[in-house]
Design a protein around this motif. Structure first.
Motif, PDB file in Angstrom:
ATOM      1  N   ARG A   1      12.691  15.469 -41.517  1.00 16.55           N
ATOM      2  CA  ARG A   1      11.329  15.122 -41.100  1.00 16.55           C
ATOM      3  C   ARG A   1      10.296  15.592 -42.108  1.00 16.55           C
ATOM      4  O   ARG A   1       9.246  14.957 -42.267  1.00 16.55           O
ATOM      5  CB  ARG A   1      11.018  15.738 -39.729  1.00 16.55           C
TER       6      ARG A   1
ATOM      7  N   ASP B   1       9.415  10.413 -48.170  1.00 15.63           N
ATOM      8  CA  ASP B   1      10.071   9.160 -48.546  1.00 15.63           C
ATOM      9  C   ASP B   1       9.690   8.744 -49.960  1.00 15.63           C
ATOM     10  O   ASP B   1       8.503   8.730 -50.319  1.00 15.63           O
ATOM     11  CB  ASP B   1       9.690   8.045 -47.571  1.00 15.63           C
ATOM     12  N   GLY B   2      10.688   8.423 -50.753  1.00 18.65           N
ATOM     13  CA  GLY B   2      10.436   7.931 -52.104  1.00 18.65           C
ATOM     14  C   GLY B   2      10.226   8.994 -53.154  1.00 18.65           C
ATOM     15  O   GLY B   2      10.150   8.684 -54.350  1.00 18.65           O
ATOM     16  N   TYR B   3      10.110  10.249 -52.744  1.00 23.28           N
ATOM     17  CA  TYR B   3       9.901  11.316 -53.727  1.00 23.28           C
ATOM     18  C   TYR B   3      11.264  11.791 -54.224  1.00 23.28           C
ATOM     19  O   TYR B   3      12.161  12.099 -53.422  1.00 23.28           O
ATOM     20  CB  TYR B   3       9.126  12.476 -53.096  1.00 23.28           C
TER      21      TYR B   3
END
Length: 205
Positions: free
Chosen positions: A139, A143-145
């Motif tokens: 959580r 996202d995307g890192y």
């Protein structure tokens, strides 16, 4: 400044210096409020959610303070509720100084800076390292890192303080400056083309 922040920061030694330098009356009443932990409000949530970095201070077993810069995408430091912050601990240089310090002393101090608007938020809290909760770690991941998440860190906020803007340098992120310069360059190029066109018409007449 909140009462709780003052109660933590204004130790007897600090208060002696405030008395000696004449600022004790201005600050004394700040220590007389409730002793419960501060609640993060809407302003704090917004400010924290916009940050892409912060400074985190811990204390080692020898008593030496250690300050680490933590960075990530804007909003990687999350306000989980009115008393709790959390962030995914991305793998860095693998020295683990902060990690080791937290085994000894869970007290931390955070410095959050907004150089564009010359804003500064300071927080006192107690940090908990979570390594065995995949759901929580997931959580808090971004996202995307591409950074590898090693663990989650939760911080129970004790007190916070908004500082004045005096002496904070007004700095701008490189991408923001580049966008502004790009717009300026485009405008200059358009004006140069227009100027050349008008000069051409004048030469013909």
């Amino acid at each position: 400044m909140s009462s709780r922040f003052a109660q933590i920061a204004f130790t007897p030694g600090v208060q002696r210096h405030q008395l000696a330098h004449g600022s004790d009356r201005a600050y004394r009443r700040m220590t007389e409020g409730a002793r419960g932990a501060d609640r993060l409000g809407a302003d704090e949530r917004l400010f924290i959610g916009e940050r892409d970095s912060f400074y985190l201070a811990t204390v080692g077993e020898t008593g030496w303070p250690y300050i680490q810069h933590r960075g990530g995408p804007p909003g990687f430091l999350r306000v989980l509720d009115e008393h709790t912050l959390g962030f995914a601990d991305f793998r860095g240089n693998r020295q683990y100084i902060t990690r080791g310090n937290l085994d000894h002393d869970d007290r931390v101090s955070l410095f959050l800076m907004d150089y564009v608007n010359k804003g500064r938020l300071k927080l006192f809290g107690r940090a908990r390292v979570v390594e065995d909760d995949p759901d929580l770690i997931g959580r808090l991941a971004v996202d995307g890192y591409p950074g590898k998440v090693e663990r989650a860190v939760l911080i129970d906020v004790e007190g916070f303080d908004w500082n004045c803007s005096q002496h904070i340098p007004e700095l701008y992120p490189r991408d923001l400056v580049e966008r502004a310069l790009g717009s300026a360059r485009d405008r200059i190029a358009a004006l140069e083309r227009e100027n050349a066109r008008l000069r051409g018409r004048q030469a013909v007449t």
